[in-house]
Motif scaffolding. Structure first.
Motif, PDB file in Angstrom:
ATOM      1  N   UNK A  78       0.831  -1.205   0.000  1.00 55.47           N
ATOM      2  CA  UNK A  78       0.000   0.000   0.000  1.00 55.47           C
ATOM      3  C   UNK A  78       0.867   1.256   0.000  1.00 55.47           C
ATOM      4  N   UNK A  79       1.937   1.236   0.787  1.00 52.13           N
ATOM      5  CA  UNK A  79       2.799   2.410   0.907  1.00 52.13           C
ATOM      6  C   UNK A  79       3.539   2.722  -0.384  1.00 52.13           C
ATOM      7  N   UNK A  80       4.013   1.680  -1.089  1.00 50.25           N
ATOM      8  CA  UNK A  80       4.760   1.939  -2.322  1.00 50.25           C
ATOM      9  C   UNK A  80       3.822   2.260  -3.478  1.00 50.25           C
ATOM     10  N   UNK A  81       2.647   1.627  -3.515  1.00 47.94           N
ATOM     11  CA  UNK A  81       1.688   1.931  -4.583  1.00 47.94           C
ATOM     12  C   UNK A  81       1.216   3.378  -4.472  1.00 47.94           C
ATOM     13  N   UNK A  82       1.025   3.852  -3.245  1.00 47.46           N
ATOM     14  CA  UNK A  82       0.611   5.242  -3.027  1.00 47.46           C
ATOM     15  C   UNK A  82       1.793   6.205  -2.997  1.00 47.46           C
ATOM     16  N   UNK A  83       2.992   5.660  -3.221  1.00 48.23           N
ATOM     17  CA  UNK A  83       4.248   6.436  -3.228  1.00 48.23           C
ATOM     18  C   UNK A  83       4.485   7.200  -1.931  1.00 48.23           C
ATOM     19  N   UNK A 101      15.021   8.944  -3.823  1.00 47.09           N
ATOM     20  CA  UNK A 101      14.733   7.627  -3.241  1.00 47.09           C
ATOM     21  C   UNK A 101      13.533   6.937  -3.870  1.00 47.09           C
ATOM     22  N   UNK A 102      12.878   7.544  -4.837  1.00 45.63           N
ATOM     23  CA  UNK A 102      11.640   6.972  -5.375  1.00 45.63           C
ATOM     24  C   UNK A 102      11.883   5.655  -6.099  1.00 45.63           C
ATOM     25  N   UNK A 103      10.944   4.722  -5.964  1.00 43.43           N
ATOM     26  CA  UNK A 103      10.995   3.466  -6.699  1.00 43.43           C
ATOM     27  C   UNK A 103      10.552   3.687  -8.143  1.00 43.43           C
ATOM     28  N   UNK A 104      11.046   2.838  -9.047  1.00 44.61           N
ATOM     29  CA  UNK A 104      10.586   2.894 -10.429  1.00 44.61           C
ATOM     30  C   UNK A 104       9.198   2.286 -10.520  1.00 44.61           C
ATOM     31  N   UNK A 105       8.499   2.597 -11.602  1.00 47.34           N
ATOM     32  CA  UNK A 105       7.175   1.998 -11.825  1.00 47.34           C
ATOM     33  C   UNK A 105       7.278   0.479 -11.880  1.00 47.34           C
TER      34      UNK A 105
END
Length: 461
Positions: A78-83, A101-105
């Motif tokens: 939930x945390x990564x999907x909502x960034x 620090x953002x994750x790639x899609x």
């Protein structure tokens, strides 16, 4: 075979081929390699998350093993999907930063699919190697300097302590990276480490030992913290004032030499290759430590700074301008109060990194450069500031800011009940060192364009 019968056979044969094709396509789908923790998820966490999510570190839980990850898998998805995770508060449309620090899609999609399809563990042979980070540190220090043991009393709700540690360096040292490591995170709210000439230490110690240290017609002190007097002039729009938002008669900006700071969520500061901060021989380090003890127990602290020396010739020397508005007033229940500060660069500099700083009521901050030719450029935009996680943003590409460039910071504060972090929306808020009061500052970490090799020892000082 008559024509009609032949047609029927052809149709049935065609249908059979089509069915076989569908079955084959279905088999292709089912035969795709399944997503597992060991093969797919662990490498993502290793690259992006365990720098904080490891034992006794910034994050509230460790995510270094399958057994540690599993209870938090749905929350993590939930945390990564909502960034929301990993935390990153800069506007992605403004600037590019090395510590983004953002994750790639693609990484987000993999985590999403893994959780939705059963959080399979996979084979241990696929696991990547364990993190080689030095326990407690996010760098591998060449030298560690630590304050003497300090007892943080259970009554120390908001105390600023100034502690001086000699470096004992017999020659100038160039610092590529540095990190402040709290001795006890329960009581160290933040710490700023500055370079001080050894000859100045005694004067600083004497000043900070006074009960009225820092007090003047604009400031007063309670215990070990400083506040702006309630009746001090109100200057919300610092850019319209002669001093840019600073104390009347004083500039809004000043120079500081800061190897590193510790703030909630703040990691090590690593400068680009060829850029380094100089600590002169014989210098001391001033640890300004904000202690906040809400645990009902006396706690012993030994906060440290770790330094990494430059490994290659240094081309440009690092410094920092801190730019403040110290005279604002945020009315009670105001959910969108605007405050500005401005500072004109007295010399040309190379922009290296930015930091926005406010307290619990901080809502957003945008800083732009107004160049001498009138052109304007947004340098940093933090649309959703969070006091609980404060980054310094290191530029991927350094660039020149000409002498005479005006830096304009525009901040908004939410002093309403809608701000869940707000200590007291009924209170009018002014500048103050305690966390339940406010600050408004933008820090520009910069480099001198003149090559170090071209400077004389006198010039460097």
């Amino acid at each position: 075979m008559n024509t009609r019968l032949h047609l029927i056979v052809v149709i049935l044969f065609s249908i059979g081929l089509f069915g076989m094709a569908l079955a084959s396509r279905g088999n292709d789908t089912s035969s795709k390699a399944e997503i597992t923790y060991s093969k797919d998820i662990a490498p993502i966490l290793e690259r992006n998350c365990v720098v904080c999510h490891r034992p006794n570190d910034i994050a509230p839980m460790s995510l270094m093993t399958y057994e540690e990850v599993l209870p938090f898998a749905r929350m993590m998805r939930e945390s990564v999907v909502q960034r929301k995770m990993p935390p990153w508060h800069a506007d992605p449309a403004v600037g590019e930063f090395t510590n983004d620090a953002r994750l790639t899609d693609s990484d987000i999609a993999i985590i999403d699919a893994w959780v939705k399809n059963g959080t399979k563990k996979g084979e241990a042979k696929n696991l990547s190697s364990a993190s080689d980070l030095t326990p407690g540190w996010h760098i591998t220090p060449d030298v560690v300097l630590t304050v003497p043991e300090y007892l943080v009393s259970k009554t120390a709700q908001d105390d600023y302590e100034y502690i001086y540690v000699p470096t004992n360096f017999t020659e100038d040292k160039w610092i590529q990276a540095a990190e402040v490591l709290p001795g006890d995170r329960r009581v160290v709210h933040h710490a700023t480490v500055s370079v001080i000439d050894q000859s100045e230490v005694a004067k600083h110690l004497e000043e900070h030992s006074k009960n009225d240290a820092g007090e003047d017609k604009y400031h007063y002190r309670t215990g070990k913290v400083l506040h702006l007097r309630p009746d001090a002039p109100v200057i919300d729009d610092g850019c319209s004032a002669p001093d840019g938002g600073g104390i009347p008669g004083e500039s809004s900006g000043y120079l500081n030499i800061v190897p590193a700071i510790y703030l909630p969520g703040h990691l090590a500061e690593t400068r680009p290759p060829g850029y380094a901060l100089r600590i002169p021989a014989g210098s001391s380090l001033q640890f300004q430590i904000h202690y906040s003890n809400h645990h009902g127990l006396d706690v012993k602290d030994r906060t440290s700074i770790g330094l990494v020396f430059a490994r290659e010739p240094v081309k440009h020397e690092i410094g920092q301008y801190e730019i403040w508005n110290n005279m604002f007033l945020i009315p009670p229940n105001d959910d969108n109060h605007r405050v500005t500060s401005c500072f004109t660069l007295p010399k040309e500099v190379i922009a290296v990194a930015y930091t926005a700083h406010m307290h619990f009521r901080g809502k957003s901050m945008m800083t732009k450069a107004i160049y001498p030719d009138g052109r304007e450029e947004v340098l940093l935009n933090v649309p959703h500031y969070d006091f609980r996680w404060q980054e310094t943003y290191f530029l991927k590409k350094q660039f020149l800011l000409p002498k005479g460039t005006k830096l304009m910071a525009v901040a908004y504060f939410d002093n309403s009940k809608n701000n869940v972090q707000n200590p007291d929306p009924s209170k009018a808020v002014r500048w103050g060192e305690p966390s339940d009061e406010e600050m408004m500052g933008f820090w520009l970490q910069f480099a001198d364009p003149q090559l170090v090799a071209e400077k004389s020892p006198v010039t460097r000082k």
